[in-house]
Design a protein around this motif. Sequence first.
Motif, short mmCIF file in Angstrom:
data_model
loop_
_atom_site.label_atom_id
_atom_site.label_comp_id
_atom_site.label_asym_id
_atom_site.label_seq_id
_atom_site.Cartn_x
_atom_site.Cartn_y
_atom_site.Cartn_z
N LEU A 68 -43.14 -7.50 47.90
CA LEU A 68 -42.85 -6.31 48.81
C LEU A 68 -43.90 -6.19 49.86
CD1 LEU A 68 -41.10 -3.84 49.33
CD2 LEU A 68 -42.64 -2.50 47.98
N LYS A 69 -45.11 -6.59 49.59
CA LYS A 69 -46.19 -6.39 50.51
C LYS A 69 -45.90 -7.71 51.59
CE LYS A 69 -51.27 -6.65 51.21
NZ LYS A 69 -52.69 -6.76 50.57
N GLN A 70 -45.47 -8.86 51.06
CA GLN A 70 -45.54 -10.08 51.88
C GLN A 70 -44.26 -9.71 52.69
OE1 GLN A 70 -45.18 -12.84 48.78
NE2 GLN A 70 -47.26 -13.85 49.26
N PHE A 71 -43.15 -9.17 52.14
CA PHE A 71 -41.94 -8.86 52.93
C PHE A 71 -42.16 -7.93 54.08
CE2 PHE A 71 -37.75 -7.05 53.69
CZ PHE A 71 -36.90 -8.01 53.64
N GLY A 72 -43.29 -6.95 54.04
CA GLY A 72 -43.62 -6.09 55.06
C GLY A 72 -44.26 -6.93 56.32
N TRP A 73 -45.04 -7.64 55.71
CA TRP A 73 -45.98 -8.43 56.94
C TRP A 73 -44.83 -9.68 57.57
CZ3 TRP A 73 -49.91 -7.41 59.35
CH2 TRP A 73 -50.86 -6.72 58.76
N LEU A 74 -43.99 -9.95 56.89
CA LEU A 74 -42.93 -10.82 57.49
C LEU A 74 -41.97 -10.19 58.22
CD1 LEU A 74 -41.70 -13.08 54.13
CD2 LEU A 74 -43.01 -13.90 56.09
N LEU A 75 -41.54 -8.81 58.06
CA LEU A 75 -40.81 -7.96 58.92
C LEU A 75 -41.53 -7.59 60.15
CD1 LEU A 75 -38.12 -6.62 58.98
CD2 LEU A 75 -39.34 -4.68 58.23
N LEU A 76 -42.78 -7.42 60.06
CA LEU A 76 -43.56 -7.27 61.26
C LEU A 76 -44.05 -8.32 62.03
CD1 LEU A 76 -45.21 -5.22 62.82
CD2 LEU A 76 -47.24 -5.68 61.41
N LEU A 77 -44.13 -9.51 61.66
CA LEU A 77 -44.26 -10.77 62.27
C LEU A 77 -42.86 -11.14 62.98
CD1 LEU A 77 -46.63 -12.59 60.10
CD2 LEU A 77 -47.16 -11.60 62.16
N ALA A 78 -41.79 -11.01 62.08
CA ALA A 78 -40.39 -11.20 62.80
C ALA A 78 -40.28 -10.42 63.94
CB ALA A 78 -39.38 -10.77 61.62
N LYS A 181 -53.96 -12.60 55.99
CA LYS A 181 -53.43 -13.57 55.01
C LYS A 181 -52.43 -13.30 54.04
CE LYS A 181 -56.66 -16.21 57.34
NZ LYS A 181 -56.08 -16.98 58.50
N TYR A 182 -51.15 -13.91 54.03
CA TYR A 182 -50.51 -13.20 53.19
C TYR A 182 -49.96 -14.28 52.21
CZ TYR A 182 -47.60 -15.25 56.99
OH TYR A 182 -46.78 -15.94 58.15
N GLN A 183 -50.55 -15.36 52.01
CA GLN A 183 -50.48 -16.30 50.95
C GLN A 183 -49.19 -16.81 50.79
OE1 GLN A 183 -53.40 -17.56 49.63
NE2 GLN A 183 -54.44 -15.95 50.95
N MET A 184 -48.39 -17.39 52.04
CA MET A 184 -47.23 -17.95 51.73
C MET A 184 -47.18 -19.38 52.38
SD MET A 184 -44.37 -15.03 52.47
CE MET A 184 -42.99 -16.29 52.16
N ASN A 185 -46.48 -20.41 52.11
CA ASN A 185 -46.05 -21.45 52.71
C ASN A 185 -45.65 -21.22 54.08
OD1 ASN A 185 -44.44 -23.91 53.95
ND2 ASN A 185 -44.95 -24.65 52.05
N PRO A 186 -46.29 -21.69 55.06
CA PRO A 186 -46.24 -21.26 56.53
C PRO A 186 -44.72 -21.62 56.96
CG PRO A 186 -47.60 -23.31 56.48
CD PRO A 186 -47.49 -22.65 55.03
N TYR A 187 -43.99 -22.57 56.49
CA TYR A 187 -42.65 -23.27 56.83
C TYR A 187 -41.71 -21.86 56.11
CZ TYR A 187 -44.15 -27.55 58.60
OH TYR A 187 -44.82 -28.82 59.30
N TYR A 188 -42.18 -21.70 55.07
CA TYR A 188 -41.28 -20.76 54.41
C TYR A 188 -41.35 -19.32 54.97
CZ TYR A 188 -39.50 -18.14 50.11
OH TYR A 188 -38.74 -17.39 49.17
N ALA A 189 -42.34 -18.92 55.31
CA ALA A 189 -42.48 -17.54 55.97
C ALA A 189 -41.92 -17.62 57.31
CB ALA A 189 -44.27 -17.48 56.09
N MET A 190 -41.85 -18.85 58.16
CA MET A 190 -41.33 -18.69 59.28
C MET A 190 -39.89 -18.78 59.18
SD MET A 190 -41.22 -22.08 61.81
CE MET A 190 -42.90 -22.36 61.45
N GLY A 191 -39.21 -19.39 57.88
CA GLY A 191 -37.90 -19.37 57.57
C GLY A 191 -37.46 -17.88 57.56
N TRP A 192 -38.20 -16.93 56.62
CA TRP A 192 -37.89 -15.67 56.65
C TRP A 192 -37.89 -14.95 57.85
CZ3 TRP A 192 -35.55 -13.16 53.08
CH2 TRP A 192 -35.41 -13.53 51.64
N GLN A 193 -39.00 -15.28 58.50
CA GLN A 193 -38.92 -14.32 60.00
C GLN A 193 -37.93 -14.81 60.97
OE1 GLN A 193 -43.25 -14.80 61.81
NE2 GLN A 193 -43.78 -15.57 59.79
N MET A 194 -37.47 -15.85 60.88
CA MET A 194 -36.32 -16.28 61.87
C MET A 194 -35.14 -15.51 61.14
SD MET A 194 -36.65 -20.46 62.29
CE MET A 194 -37.91 -21.33 63.31
N PHE A 195 -35.06 -15.61 59.82
CA PHE A 195 -33.76 -14.98 59.30
C PHE A 195 -33.60 -13.43 59.64
CE2 PHE A 195 -31.12 -13.45 55.52
CZ PHE A 195 -30.11 -14.35 55.70
#
Length: 300
Positions: A68-78, A181-195
């Motif tokens: 949930l915490k990672q998802f929050g950061w991914l949403l903000l970065l997206a 630092k949200y401790q995720m594979n950068p490509y995987y994180a980027m995919g979530w941000q794009m999506f």
Amino acid sequence: MSNSNPYKTKAYIALTTTSIIWGTTWVGSKAAVHFGMPGLEVSFVRQFIAGSIFLAYFLFSGESLPTLKQFGWLLLLAICNFVFANGLSTWSLKYVSSGLAALIGALYPLCVVIIELLFFNKRNYNLLTLAGLLVGIAGVLFVLYENAFHEQPVGYGFGILLGLIGMVSWSFGTILIARNKYQMNPYYAMGWQMFLASFMIFGLAKTVQVPLLGIHEIPLQAWLAIAYLIGVGSLITFIAFVYTVRYLPPALSSVYAYINPLVAMLAGYWVLGEPLSVNLFFGAIITLAGVYLVNFSLKK
């Protein structure tokens, strides 16, 4: 030593690939807009397809869902990196040339310095940093002043504004990534941000009442441009960029940022017939010199 040479050679090839291709993606986006596709639609279709490819690969490879915490950061970065930075910058291409849009995007190191001074009270900058800021701003003002004496399309000022908002948003995203630092594979994180961003860009388009095309209404030329943006701009080049960062020093791997706007200007002139004056090119050189001075002072 001999084992490192092949990797370094490939890294230089990857750096060249990144420098050239990321410059041409501005022209690819402009081409899709030129063939009648709204900029926001270009952005959300690109991010949806590219993000889906990244997510499908990593989820089928066994990556777990974000916390949930990672998802929050991914949403903000997206929001920062794709909704406003990519979405608004692509929208701006309806009103400004791809070269000018790329040049505005290249200002983000200057903006990062200003944001950290104003909002994070960071004071470890020196006179060289200040000189770089002044030179970079002077270069942009020179370009805008030169353009002021030529007839510009309706909405030119609005396009500049969209590009600036996108650049500022990218700057905030850069700062957030560096500070958290949200401790995720950068490509995987980027995919979530794009999506995630693709749905928000679609909502933005509907909110500001941008007329969108149906799937069957999108011209073939626009689909070809989007295919280039996804396959070459979003997938191949990101892989090349990470390889560059891994095997070359940071000061060298960041050279792409100074080449991209120049490539965009030249490619826009050759491919789309966009105007390219001596003054515009000279102003871009001044601007990028200021960006270089800022980056050099921060590395020192």
